[in-house]
Design a protein around this motif. Structure first.
Motif, PDB file in Angstrom:
ATOM      1  N   UNK A 112       0.832  12.154  -1.817  1.00  0.00           N
ATOM      2  CA  UNK A 112       1.418  11.082  -2.623  1.00  0.00           C
ATOM      3  C   UNK A 112       2.125  11.679  -3.825  1.00  0.00           C
ATOM      4  N   UNK A 113       2.716  10.846  -4.705  1.00  0.00           N
ATOM      5  CA  UNK A 113       3.530  11.323  -5.820  1.00  0.00           C
ATOM      6  C   UNK A 113       2.647  11.585  -7.014  1.00  0.00           C
ATOM      7  N   UNK A 114       2.517  12.922  -7.325  1.00  0.00           N
ATOM      8  CA  UNK A 114       1.847  13.367  -8.557  1.00  0.00           C
ATOM      9  C   UNK A 114       0.369  13.398  -8.465  1.00  0.00           C
ATOM     10  N   UNK A 115      -0.292  12.486  -7.761  1.00  0.00           N
ATOM     11  CA  UNK A 115      -1.762  12.450  -7.710  1.00  0.00           C
ATOM     12  C   UNK A 115      -2.200  11.951  -6.368  1.00  0.00           C
ATOM     13  N   UNK A 116      -3.339  12.350  -6.014  1.00  0.00           N
ATOM     14  CA  UNK A 116      -3.915  11.950  -4.728  1.00  0.00           C
ATOM     15  C   UNK A 116      -4.740  10.692  -4.931  1.00  0.00           C
ATOM     16  N   UNK A 117      -4.419   9.642  -4.156  1.00  0.00           N
ATOM     17  CA  UNK A 117      -5.160   8.370  -4.244  1.00  0.00           C
ATOM     18  C   UNK A 117      -6.106   8.299  -3.074  1.00  0.00           C
ATOM     19  N   UNK A 118      -7.348   8.013  -3.376  1.00  0.00           N
ATOM     20  CA  UNK A 118      -8.363   7.903  -2.322  1.00  0.00           C
ATOM     21  C   UNK A 118      -8.097   6.669  -1.501  1.00  0.00           C
ATOM     22  N   UNK A 119      -8.009   6.849  -0.155  1.00  0.00           N
ATOM     23  CA  UNK A 119      -7.752   5.732   0.752  1.00  0.00           C
ATOM     24  C   UNK A 119      -8.457   5.990   2.075  1.00  0.00           C
ATOM     25  N   UNK A 120      -8.513   4.974   2.892  1.00  0.00           N
ATOM     26  CA  UNK A 120      -9.121   5.111   4.202  1.00  0.00           C
ATOM     27  C   UNK A 120      -8.443   4.141   5.148  1.00  0.00           C
ATOM     28  N   UNK A 121      -8.620   4.377   6.463  1.00  0.00           N
ATOM     29  CA  UNK A 121      -7.955   3.592   7.502  1.00  0.00           C
ATOM     30  C   UNK A 121      -8.967   2.643   8.129  1.00  0.00           C
ATOM     31  N   UNK A 122      -8.534   1.377   8.237  1.00  0.00           N
ATOM     32  CA  UNK A 122      -9.386   0.383   8.873  1.00  0.00           C
ATOM     33  C   UNK A 122      -9.311   0.513  10.381  1.00  0.00           C
ATOM     34  N   UNK A 123     -10.100  -0.286  11.093  1.00  0.00           N
ATOM     35  CA  UNK A 123     -10.136  -0.219  12.552  1.00  0.00           C
ATOM     36  C   UNK A 123      -8.845  -0.720  13.186  1.00  0.00           C
ATOM     37  N   UNK A 124      -8.078  -1.550  12.502  1.00  0.00           N
ATOM     38  CA  UNK A 124      -6.825  -2.052  13.034  1.00  0.00           C
ATOM     39  C   UNK A 124      -5.650  -1.144  12.721  1.00  0.00           C
ATOM     40  N   UNK A 125      -5.876  -0.006  12.057  1.00  0.00           N
ATOM     41  CA  UNK A 125      -4.833   0.952  11.751  1.00  0.00           C
ATOM     42  C   UNK A 125      -4.218   0.818  10.396  1.00  0.00           C
ATOM     43  N   UNK A 126      -4.636  -0.137   9.637  1.00  0.00           N
ATOM     44  CA  UNK A 126      -4.080  -0.356   8.304  1.00  0.00           C
ATOM     45  C   UNK A 126      -4.785   0.534   7.299  1.00  0.00           C
ATOM     46  N   UNK A 127      -3.985   1.209   6.416  1.00  0.00           N
ATOM     47  CA  UNK A 127      -4.528   2.053   5.367  1.00  0.00           C
ATOM     48  C   UNK A 127      -4.711   1.215   4.113  1.00  0.00           C
ATOM     49  N   UNK A 128      -5.881   1.308   3.529  1.00  0.00           N
ATOM     50  CA  UNK A 128      -6.195   0.609   2.281  1.00  0.00           C
ATOM     51  C   UNK A 128      -6.736   1.608   1.290  1.00  0.00           C
TER      52      UNK A 128
END
Length: 429
Positions: free
Chosen positions: A1-17
């Motif tokens: 990502x831009x400048x900093x790493x944002x913690x995220x994860x992928x749901x079972x339907x493929x959407x990243x949150x």
């Protein structure tokens, strides 16, 4: 990502949150610990915060901590320990507490076993006196107003005989005397005149007998009058009710003895007249007691019938004509020698502007107290579901009592009698 790493994860339907996975979240610790509150059974010492409000030590926590104050060294010595209701403990009365010091507690009083917060200490509530503080009696005359009937006149009773009958007998006796006198002069026969004189003598004896037994005969008739059933009584029906008396809105009090909660009170001052003495009233005869002063009052009251249990309002106040047949009891006899021994009696005379003048006096007082058993003879009235007994419009007549040789006697007004004396046991109401 831009400048900093944002913690995220992928749901079972493929959407990243954004954010971490749910399984990585830790349980949040509670910010406040809770514990089960034990049952106190109403004991303030085991009630926790309620006991602290009134400086009662908790049985689980031990004695309360000592308090300190920043005002002065002397005040700190006074404020060490729990605050009590005494004058020598607690914060100074004139000192204002600052924001840094403890706030003084104001006590409403001790908590009674019922849970009621009262003012003052328990010792002050029990008191050192065993009875109520009685006010000093006032001997002044009480003014009740128009609500209470002032019985200024005597009970009106007399013979109920037609005037035509009386004049017929008078004319007949005069004629018999003239005929007897004529026969005695003309025929020299005195038998007829003796017979007429004997008849006149018998009539005179009957008159004296009736005058002497008039009140006794009337009381006997009223006592033998049959009791009535209030539940089936009709309007305008004359009834006799016997029951227990209860005071109405304005109870009465006796003038001298100050006996409270009465429905009828009577105080009489009598004087004895010897030969050539002063008369207490225009009808006072020698060697008799004459009434000089009297206070007699009666008011509305309730009566509970013994037979049916019904409660009726007896209208004796507001100026209604009432005949109270209650004999007053003698309180004291005052002579020139013992009058100084009764200061209350002298005060009673002074409050009514009555001079003693070295006379022989007698004070009588009668009353009908709440709880007494009385008999009332009157007329039934019903108004707005209220059962009342009012004075009859016509006088009550006893009729001829032949076995007593008494003529018909009448009495006016609502009749009120009390068979028992004032010293009898009163029924509590």
């Amino acid at each position: 990502m831009m400048g900093s790493r944002i913690n995220s994860h992928q749901l079972s339907n493929g959407l990243f949150v954004s954010g971490g996975r749910p399984d990585q979240l830790k349980d949040r610790q509670p910010t406040m610990s809770s514990r089960a509150v034990p049952y106190t059974g109403g004991d303030i010492k085991n009630s926790g915060e309620l006991g602290k409000m009134f400086d009662i030590p908790n049985s689980d926590q031990g004695p309360p901590p000592l308090r300190t104050s920043r005002t002065s060294s002397s005040s700190s010595q006074l404020n060490t320990g729990p605050v009590r209701s005494g004058s020598g403990s607690g914060p100074l009365g004139g000192a204002k507490s600052s924001g840094s010091g403890p706030i003084p507690k104001r006590h409403s009083g001790p908590i009674m076993p019922t849970g009621l917060i009262t003012s003052g200490s328990i010792s002050s509530m029990t008191g050192s006196r065993s009875g109520q503080l009685e006010p000093s009696p006032s001997m002044g005359k009480t003014s009740y107003g128009s609500v209470v009937t002032n019985l200024t006149e005597e009970v009106k009773m007399g013979f109920k005989v037609s005037k035509a009958v009386i004049w017929f007998f008078v004319v007949m006796m005069i004629m018999c005397l003239l005929v007897g006198t004529f026969l005695m002069v003309a025929v020299k026969n005195v038998i007829f005149l003796i017979a007429v004189l004997a008849i006149l003598g018998l009539m005179l004896i009957a008159t004296v007998w009736n005058c002497s037994w008039k009140k006794r005969g009337l009381l006997g008739f009223l006592k033998s009058y049959s009791e009535s059933d209030l539940s089936s009584a009709r309007d305008s029906q004359c009834v006799k009710v016997t029951g227990v008396v209860t005071c109405g809105s304005i109870p009465l009090e006796t003038s001298f003895q100050k006996i409270p909660r009465c429905v009828y009170v009577s105080t009489e001052l009598l004087e004895y007249k010897g030969w050539g003495g002063k008369s207490a009233n225009p009808k006072h005869r020698c060697f008799t007691w004459g009434r000089r002063y009297a206070e007699r009052y009666v008011t509305d009251f309730y009566i509970s019938d013994f037979q049916t249990g019904l409660r009726a309002l007896v209208k004796a106040g507001y100026g209604f004509k009432t005949a109270v047949l209650v004999e007053p009891a003698k309180i004291l006899d005052v002579t020139k020698d013992n009058r100084d021994q009764s200061p209350s009696f002298l005060q009673w005379l002074s409050s009514r502007s009555i001079s003693i003048d070295d006379r022989v006096m007698r004070l009588k007082e009668g009353y009908i107290k709440e709880g007494s058993s009385v008999s009332v003879i009157g007329v039934v009235r019903r108004h707005d579901n209220v059962l009342m007994i009012v004075p009859p419009p016509e006088p009550i007549s006893s009729g001829c009592q032949w076995f007593r040789c008494l003529l018909p006697t009448y009495i006016e007004g609502l009749v009120l009698t009390c068979d028992k004396s004032q010293n009898s046991e009163i029924i509590p109401v």
